[in-house]
Design a protein around this motif. Structure first.
Motif, PDB file in Angstrom:
ATOM      1  N   CYS A  15      43.713  -7.727 -24.862  1.00 34.27           N
ATOM      2  CA  CYS A  15      44.120  -7.577 -23.453  1.00 34.27           C
ATOM      3  C   CYS A  15      45.556  -7.080 -23.351  1.00 34.27           C
ATOM      4  N   ARG A  17      45.691  -3.412 -24.016  1.00 40.19           N
ATOM      5  CA  ARG A  17      45.239  -2.612 -22.874  1.00 40.19           C
ATOM      6  C   ARG A  17      46.292  -2.593 -21.765  1.00 40.19           C
ATOM      7  N   VAL A  18      46.999  -3.723 -21.556  1.00 36.04           N
ATOM      8  CA  VAL A  18      48.077  -3.753 -20.564  1.00 36.04           C
ATOM      9  C   VAL A  18      49.214  -2.832 -21.005  1.00 36.04           C
ATOM     10  N   ASP A  19      49.530  -2.836 -22.299  1.00 39.14           N
ATOM     11  CA  ASP A  19      50.535  -1.900 -22.826  1.00 39.14           C
ATOM     12  C   ASP A  19      50.156  -0.460 -22.494  1.00 39.14           C
ATOM     13  N   LEU A  78      48.180   0.587 -20.099  1.00 40.23           N
ATOM     14  CA  LEU A  78      48.195   0.764 -18.653  1.00 40.23           C
ATOM     15  C   LEU A  78      49.612   0.987 -18.125  1.00 40.23           C
TER      16      LEU A  78
END
Length: 187
Positions: free
Chosen positions: A127, A130-132, A134
């Protein structure tokens, strides 16, 4: 003509010229048959090898897509997770000193819970990756990995203490401090 006809049989029989030709032809035929058999066997394995490579390639691609590139931090985290799980099992199975079961022994549900926790830790790392992506950052996943690495080191050290391995006083005080803080935050 038979091999060695008319001679005194001995363990040191040396074949004559004609007999050598017959023996060499015999061994060449055996060698060719063996090569053909091996070739047929390997040609039958080729589709299995291709399917195996395809499966492992797909798994590797999926892992890279989910977690990002395989860094030293990820490798360290996975290695420490395995070591922590093994030392936890050893504490329960060999030393019967686990804090997670009543008798201190091995219990399959506790081991399963440990595996589930480690799986969830890896999901959290995914997660953060994926935030990185985004946000266009490159450090949230690494910070998450670092936090989990420290947690695994503490757990391995606790397991070593439960095994009776002498730990430095500073290490035991640090573990007690971290455990008391986590209990205070939980209440």
């Amino acid at each position: 003509m038979t091999l060695g006809a008319g001679r005194n049989p001995s363990p040191f029989f040396v074949p004559q010229r004609e007999e050598r030709k017959i023996i060499l032809l015999y061994y060449k035929n055996i060698k060719k048959k063996g090569e053909y058999i091996m070739h047929d066997f390997l040609s039958q394995l080729k589709p299995i090898r291709e399917i195996t490579c395809l499966i492992f390639g797909a798994i590797g691609s999926a892992i890279t897509f989910i977690f990002g590139e395989w860094t030293e931090g990820m490798a360290t985290l996975v290695i420490l997770m395995v070591i922590d799980y093994i030392t936890g099992c050893l504490v329960a199975a060999v030393f019967k000193n686990s804090l997670k079961t009543e008798g201190g022994g091995l219990k399959s549900s506790v081991g399963y819970q440990g595996l589930v926790k480690k799986f969830v830790e890896l999901l959290i790392v995914a997660c953060m990756y994926r935030v990185d992506l985004l946000l266009g950052l490159d450090y949230l996943r690494n910070l998450c990995i670092l936090g989990f690495v420290l947690n695994e080191i503490i757990s391995i050290t606790e397991n070593a203490g439960l095994m009776g391995i002498p730990l430095p006083a500073a290490v035991t005080k640090a573990i007690e401090l971290l455990n008391s803080k986590s209990k205070d935050e939980g209440e």
